[in-house]
Scaffold this active site. Structure first.
Site, short mmCIF file in Angstrom:
data_model
loop_
_atom_site.label_atom_id
_atom_site.label_comp_id
_atom_site.label_asym_id
_atom_site.label_seq_id
_atom_site.Cartn_x
_atom_site.Cartn_y
_atom_site.Cartn_z
N LYS A 246 -2.89 -2.52 -7.93
CA LYS A 246 -3.19 -2.88 -9.33
C LYS A 246 -2.73 -4.29 -9.63
CE LYS A 246 -4.68 -1.48 -13.37
NZ LYS A 246 -5.26 -2.81 -13.63
N ASP B 60 7.77 2.88 -13.41
CA ASP B 60 7.29 4.15 -12.86
C ASP B 60 5.78 4.33 -13.02
OD1 ASP B 60 9.80 5.11 -11.95
OD2 ASP B 60 10.32 5.67 -14.00
N ARG C 7 1.78 2.88 -2.43
CA ARG C 7 1.05 3.74 -3.36
C ARG C 7 -0.34 3.13 -3.57
NH1 ARG C 7 3.86 7.69 -6.14
NH2 ARG C 7 6.11 7.44 -6.43
N LYS D 126 -3.22 -8.84 -6.90
CA LYS D 126 -3.58 -9.91 -7.84
C LYS D 126 -4.78 -10.65 -7.30
CE LYS D 126 -1.88 -11.29 -11.83
NZ LYS D 126 -1.32 -10.38 -12.84
N SER E 237 -2.65 -0.18 -18.83
CA SER E 237 -3.75 -0.12 -17.85
C SER E 237 -3.71 1.20 -17.09
CB SER E 237 -3.64 -1.30 -16.88
OG SER E 237 -4.20 -2.47 -17.43
N HIS F 85 0.83 -1.21 0.00
CA HIS F 85 0.00 0.00 0.00
C HIS F 85 0.86 1.26 0.00
CE1 HIS F 85 -3.24 -2.66 2.08
NE2 HIS F 85 -3.36 -2.71 0.76
N LYS G 151 7.00 -4.65 -10.43
CA LYS G 151 6.80 -4.39 -11.86
C LYS G 151 6.35 -2.94 -12.06
CE LYS G 151 4.71 -7.66 -14.02
NZ LYS G 151 3.67 -8.56 -14.58
#
Length: 502
Positions: free
Chosen positions: A102, A131, A98, A138, A394, A96, A126
């Site tokens: 995703k 960046d 950031r 997941k 994405s 967490h 990844k």
């Protein structure tokens, strides 16, 4: 039709596909192969190797390595026979540092908690490598999607999404899923619709998931993004002097022989882009067989054949490989594993002949196999760098959904008008008129797909250059270099946030 069933070492040597000088690992037992670490432990081993290049304290590194939170749910679904199936679903959020988190959602009978935790971990690093300002996540649902009708898959997808909503594991600022193995645009559209139904006041609800159809807020260029990113990454590495020296390859893609394992979304588009650039895709493998042609396979014809027959076997003009895993052992310039994890392991690593290995799949190689190949001088472009094209685009889709306007809509015509004025000035100055085709090519303003592909290419070039620089400075392999860069970027986020790490 020829058949290379099982492709034994003897038959490979006789056919000239494998040099006799390669060490024989036939003495490796099945127990030793089975004893290799699970996917999550494989990732942690790679992490620990890269962490050794830093001067960070063990507690800091352990916090970065471990998964923050994981969810396991079960829900009932009535099958076509009238019985009730209990479906298991998972979602892991690794970091967490950031937000949002995703990561994709896969439908597979092999899905379990350790797998989604491993994949979530990989996603964190990844994203950092390229960046993209997300934490890693997941998810998965333990089903074989082929055993369910479209209506049943919709029920499963919506039920799973509802549970994610109830547990606050989905949302534009919380956790943003995407397609993965066994899922695609349709499942993402169902997820978006389900989330919006329960969040009617969220003006940004379209950004709750990416990989959607264009009609549901998707972005042009997302479908082929991972495969195109693989192409950009390998092309970039084939311009590096040290890579060319180590592999003995010449610069560029043209004329290179390529073997691809996996012909799903990633493998197919990677094959297409390499073929268009002049490479020879000499073998393609799927779970139910592979085919080989030393002169190169026609990718569109192969895809059409597979859609019609459900297999590559007996594709005209190609040699059958019944045991498809053996395709990994065919000598080639570039090997691209684009299927499942742990496909290259202690049991087959001695027979890997590719000069350069580009990991289009997540975790396709075990740590022991990785080290053996590095010791033998192979170049390995790691998964967390090479297959980051999907999450990159994405990210672009997420930005599009938050801005509520497609890329290019506000500036395309202004660009075209400016270019037209400049071109007319140049033509009048040199007293020469260009053809209409030439004028159209020069004047063309950037569409959404042009902007997406430009952003993806720039992202991959920068990430590859950063990885190369660290590998040379630290005298290490590219996987460790990419992980080192990611670790240091995440550390910087924690420090600037006033975390206890500082």
């Amino acid at each position: 039709m020829q058949s290379l069933a099982r492709l034994s070492r003897t038959s490979l040597v006789q056919k000239g596909l494998v040099p006799q000088t390669i060490k024989n690992y036939s003495s490796v037992s099945q127990a030793e192969i089975d004893n290799e670490p699970r996917f999550l432990e494989c990732f942690k081993t790679f992490f620990d190797k890269a962490a050794g290049l830093t001067n960070l304290k063990p507690g800091v590194l352990n916090n970065m390595k471990e998964c923050n939170v994981a969810l396991r749910v079960e829900f009932p679904i009535k099958n076509e026979h009238g019985d009730v199936d209990i479906i298991a679903g998972y979602r892991a959020q690794h970091s967490h540092h950031r937000l949002p988190c995703k990561g994709g959602i896969r439908f597979s009978e092999e899905v379990d908690l350790q797998e989604v935790m491993a994949l979530a971990s990989l996603m964190t690093y990844k994203c950092a490598v390229v960046d993209v300002p997300f934490g890693g996540a997941k998810g998965g649902v333990r089903i074989d999607p082929k055993k369910y009708t479209v209506a049943q898959r919709e029920k499963i997808t919506r039920a799973y999404t509802l549970l994610l909503c109830q547990k606050n594991f989905i949302g534009p600022g919380v956790d943003v899923p995407a397609p993965d193995m066994g899922t695609g645009e349709q499942e993402m559209a169902w997820i978006r619709d389900t989330y919006q139904a329960f969040n009617t006041n969220d003006v940004d609800s379209m950004a709750c998931v990416t990989g959607k159809p264009i009609s549901s807020g998707g972005i042009r260029g997302r479908t082929e993004a991972t495969g195109l990113g693989v192409f950009y990454g390998i092309r970039e590495f084939l311009s590096y002097e040290e890579v060319l020296k180590k592999t003995g390859l010449t610069p560029g893609i043209k004329g290179k022989s390529i073997v691809i394992q996996g012909f799903g979304n990633v493998g197919y588009f990677a094959a297409k882009f390499f073929e268009q650039a002049g490479a020879k895709v000499i073998a393609v493998a799927e779970h139910n067989g592979a085919v080989y042609n030393a002169d190169g396979l026609n990718i569109d014809a192969l895809n059409k054949y597979k859609l019609q027959h459900g297999t590559f076997i007996d594709f005209p003009g190609a040699t059958n490989i019944v045991d498809s895993v053996k395709a990994l052992e065919i000598p080639c310039d570039i090997l691209i594993p684009a299927a499942l994890e742990k496909q290259i392991h202690i049991g087959n690593v001695a027979d890997i002949q590719a000069k350069l290995i580009g990991e289009a799949a997540n975790g396709p190689m075990t740590p022991r196999a990785d080290q053996i190949l590095l010791n033998r001088g192979h170049v390995i472009i790691p998964d967390l760098l090479l297959n980051a094209g999907g999450v990159t685009v994405s990210y672009f889709e997420w930005l599009k959904n938050l801005s509520h306007v497609r890329f290019g809509r506000l500036n395309k015509k202004w660009e075209e008008s400016s270019k037209k004025l400049l071109l007319e000035f140049v033509e009048s100055t040199v007293n020469k008129k260009l053809s209409e085709a030439e004028r159209s090519l020069i004047i063309h303003g950037a569409d959404e797909i042009d902007i997406v592909r430009s952003g993806l290419e720039d992202t991959m070039q920068n990430a590859c250059a950063e990885t190369r620089k660290t590998a040379n400075e630290k005298n290490t392999d590219y996987r460790s270099a990419a992980l080192y860069n990611a670790i240091m970027k995440i550390k910087a986020v924690y420090e600037s946030s006033g975390n206890v790490f500082s």
